[in-house]
Scaffold this active site. Sequence first.
Site, PDB file in Angstrom:
ATOM      1  N   CYS A  15       0.826  -1.195   0.000  1.00 31.54           N
ATOM      2  CA  CYS A  15       0.000   0.000   0.000  1.00 31.54           C
ATOM      3  C   CYS A  15       0.863   1.249   0.000  1.00 31.54           C
ATOM      4  O   CYS A  15       2.083   1.177   0.074  1.00 31.54           O
ATOM      5  CB  CYS A  15      -0.909   0.018   1.215  1.00 31.54           C
ATOM      6  SG  CYS A  15       0.020   0.122   2.731  1.00 31.54           S
ATOM      7  N   CYS A  18       3.334   1.670   2.694  1.00 25.36           N
ATOM      8  CA  CYS A  18       4.569   0.890   2.521  1.00 25.36           C
ATOM      9  C   CYS A  18       5.579   1.754   1.779  1.00 25.36           C
ATOM     10  O   CYS A  18       6.764   1.784   2.102  1.00 25.36           O
ATOM     11  CB  CYS A  18       4.334  -0.367   1.688  1.00 25.36           C
ATOM     12  SG  CYS A  18       3.058  -1.451   2.280  1.00 25.36           S
ATOM     13  N   ASP A 447       5.297  22.420 -36.731  1.00 26.11           N
ATOM     14  CA  ASP A 447       6.194  22.787 -37.767  1.00 26.11           C
ATOM     15  C   ASP A 447       5.588  22.262 -39.070  1.00 26.11           C
ATOM     16  O   ASP A 447       4.873  21.279 -39.067  1.00 26.11           O
ATOM     17  CB  ASP A 447       7.485  22.046 -37.372  1.00 26.11           C
ATOM     18  CG  ASP A 447       8.548  22.123 -38.397  1.00 26.11           C
ATOM     19  OD1 ASP A 447       8.829  23.243 -38.818  1.00 26.11           O
ATOM     20  OD2 ASP A 447       9.102  21.074 -38.753  1.00 26.11           O
ATOM     21  N   ASP A 642       9.947  17.946 -36.050  1.00 24.75           N
ATOM     22  CA  ASP A 642      10.791  16.799 -36.377  1.00 24.75           C
ATOM     23  C   ASP A 642      12.108  16.836 -35.621  1.00 24.75           C
ATOM     24  O   ASP A 642      12.951  15.975 -35.768  1.00 24.75           O
ATOM     25  CB  ASP A 642      11.016  16.684 -37.894  1.00 24.75           C
ATOM     26  CG  ASP A 642      11.593  17.962 -38.474  1.00 24.75           C
ATOM     27  OD1 ASP A 642      12.012  18.833 -37.683  1.00 24.75           O
ATOM     28  OD2 ASP A 642      11.617  18.103 -39.706  1.00 24.75           O
ATOM     29  N   ASP A 646      13.950  22.241 -34.296  1.00 27.17           N
ATOM     30  CA  ASP A 646      12.838  22.641 -33.452  1.00 27.17           C
ATOM     31  C   ASP A 646      13.100  22.376 -31.974  1.00 27.17           C
ATOM     32  O   ASP A 646      12.237  22.638 -31.138  1.00 27.17           O
ATOM     33  CB  ASP A 646      11.570  21.875 -33.849  1.00 27.17           C
ATOM     34  CG  ASP A 646      11.220  22.085 -35.308  1.00 27.17           C
ATOM     35  OD1 ASP A 646      11.386  23.219 -35.778  1.00 27.17           O
ATOM     36  OD2 ASP A 646      10.809  21.117 -35.955  1.00 27.17           O
TER      37      ASP A 646
END
Length: 761
Positions: A15, A18, A447, A642, A646
């Site tokens: 849980c 823990c 782009d 791409d 960029d």
Amino acid sequence: MASTTRTYPVRGMHCASCVRTIETALGKVPGVTKASVNLAAEKAQVTFDAAHTSPAQLAKATEDVGYHLDVTEPSAPDTPHAAPSHPAMGEPGHDHAAMLREMEGKDMQRKVWTGIVLSAVIVLGSYPQFFPFLPAALADGYVLLLLTLPVQFWVGSSFYAGLKLLVKHRQADMNTLVAVGTLAAFGYSLAATVAPQWFTSGGLKAELYYDTSAVIVTLVLLGRYLEAKARKKANEAIRKLLGLQVKIAHRVVDGREEDVPIDAVRVGDLLRVRPGEKIPVDGIVTEGASSLDESLVTGESLPVDKAVGDRVIGTTVNQTGTLVLKADKVGADTVLSQIVRMVEQAQASKAPIQRLADAVSAIFVPIVFGIAALTFLVWFFFGPQPALTFALLNTVGVLIIACPCAMGLATPIAVIVGTGKGAQMGVLIKDAAALEGARKLTAVAFDKTGTITTGKPVVTDVIGQRAEVLRIAGSAERHSEHPLARAIVVAAEADKIALAEPADFAAVTGAGVRATIDGASVLVGTRKLMRDNGVRDAGWDEKLAAFEAQGKTSILVARGGEVIGAVAIADTVKETSREAVARLKAMGLRVIMLTGDHERVAAHIAGQVGITEFRAQVLPEDKVGVIKELQAQGLRVGMAGDGINDAPALAQADVGFAMGTGTDVAMDAGDVTLMRGDLRALADAIDLSRATIRNAKQNLLWAFGYNVVLIPIAAGVLYPVNGMLLNPILAGAAMAFSSLSVVLNALRLKRWHPGRRQPRS
Ligand code: ADP
Ligand code: MG
């Protein structure tokens, strides 16, 4: 101080508390600067100074608080670049942790069955009034005690780590709750069995609650067992990828072919692949042609044609022809290994929305103990008779119901299923934060070249003296990497024009190139490039307008200070772009195109794909500025590019989507890599993030709601109103059900398909 970060498998967690316990324990080890534990992935990521501590010390600290940290084999390297130097890490195929988990699973299964059988007998024996046909001896306190002992202490043995934790570290987790709760019921019954006079002399009936304790222990364990099985299923996506690896490759040496195990393949080896076989490792085709099914990596089911010089990815399927390829990435460097590693890292990362749940569950268990104590006192002193019985049962109920496991699982399990699903669709998500960020986007910018268009432009028209214009332009562009330059060189070569070697070549980003050809200075590029260099371009704008109106990028060619002609270049729009734009708009996103190209070309391309908003003549470095501007308007902007120039814009965007070429994992550039260079994948990615986060929120709501509603009921607040109490056995069942339901809800994501539901939650 040189610190290293490692990820280790953790076992024994149940849980959210823990998670806190282990994080705290690891944090206390000298030399550890950061410890982050993921419940659903069962991994701990530890940053530590190797001079001050060792993995063994980390393991010991974890063992101390009742869990197991497997330091013999880090499950994943923490930077993709670190991989080659650690062949054991991330080496797909072998999973030591999985084997141990399996053994644990078997042990658990035995315990669950023993618990079920014994509990059934105990329940039968506890209600002789309902089952008068059973031998009376079964209802005897001592017989019931004997039957309960193995359930309490063997079936439930994993819960006692919680007591050790309480005593040694003054901390508590879900195990503590179950151990204290069931021991209370067991202890009470034990006293009532061996010394009933204590109760009867006080006017009480010596009641037995062996059934309560046995059934709760069994139910909780059963819940954990089912949950572990379901969790394994959530991790399946990534395991499946590993299982698909090729085992044997056909190596070609001096014209002879030999079969070698995949581990023996080295970079530079020539490998033959026949139709129907899988590509063994990443490489470059040196002989033959074929079409490949790359869907495993890109999510795209249409076959892709490959010929000499093309890159192929290991594990994709060769369909039609025989190929010989030269291996260039093997072992941990292959695209597939990178994908697996990345998905594993993403799965182990924590989503920002999980922080609240973690914070709550950290203080949750102590609060529950407080509520349990209060429940006991109130019922004992102010409750109806038999006060001790009511007090005991309600306290046990509160302790049992309050497990925060569902809270700890809520988002990690959704993230695991979501990122795994993404990998199958060719959408690689860096981490849970990117997943959450993608959901919140309100605008996407992309782009033009290579993103909306195929990025494979072709020269369509030459204005001026064709041979001379192409010779000058082609010679100047020879060393440029730009797709437009490649188009010009290809056109010149097709016309069999001999190109000259340029002197002083220089690329002008977003504008063109400058070079010296045969002693004359040459410029190839935009009108602005001409004007900036004192070349008159009068009259050319009108000449180019007609080409630009057709969406053709038009480039001027100047020599010796004078324009000698122009080249018109068309780049085809990807077939899928229009559909993708329509989908993004339907999803409520503002769509903006950015390009360095001329206004008229931009307008044409935008019109072709249904984009109404675009910015033209934006230099690559100014794309960042446009993103910032949009962000200043309060938009949350995703940027798809791409990645070639960029990268800054991808980084500035709230979420950067790198359009992969399918051959490399361009993760450095963005937060999400779209392995399929197709804008529909962008819509899929955003859609998936919405579905995943919506799922995580449902899980959180369910987990919180369950505790908020049921704890007061278990404490008995409704009793004065309508006499309602929560039987501790029901509490155990509800608790087991709550985390199971969270996991099952997350598994629903596996069947999810993009575009099925649009609204943002
Ligand atoms: P995009 O934004 O479409 O990716 P770029 O920013 O790379 O385009 O380039 C913008 C414009 O600059 C191009 O449309 C072209 O007119 C010109 N240009 C850039 N590089 C070159 C080149 N190598 N040769 C000729 N023109 C170029
Ligand atoms: Mg570009």
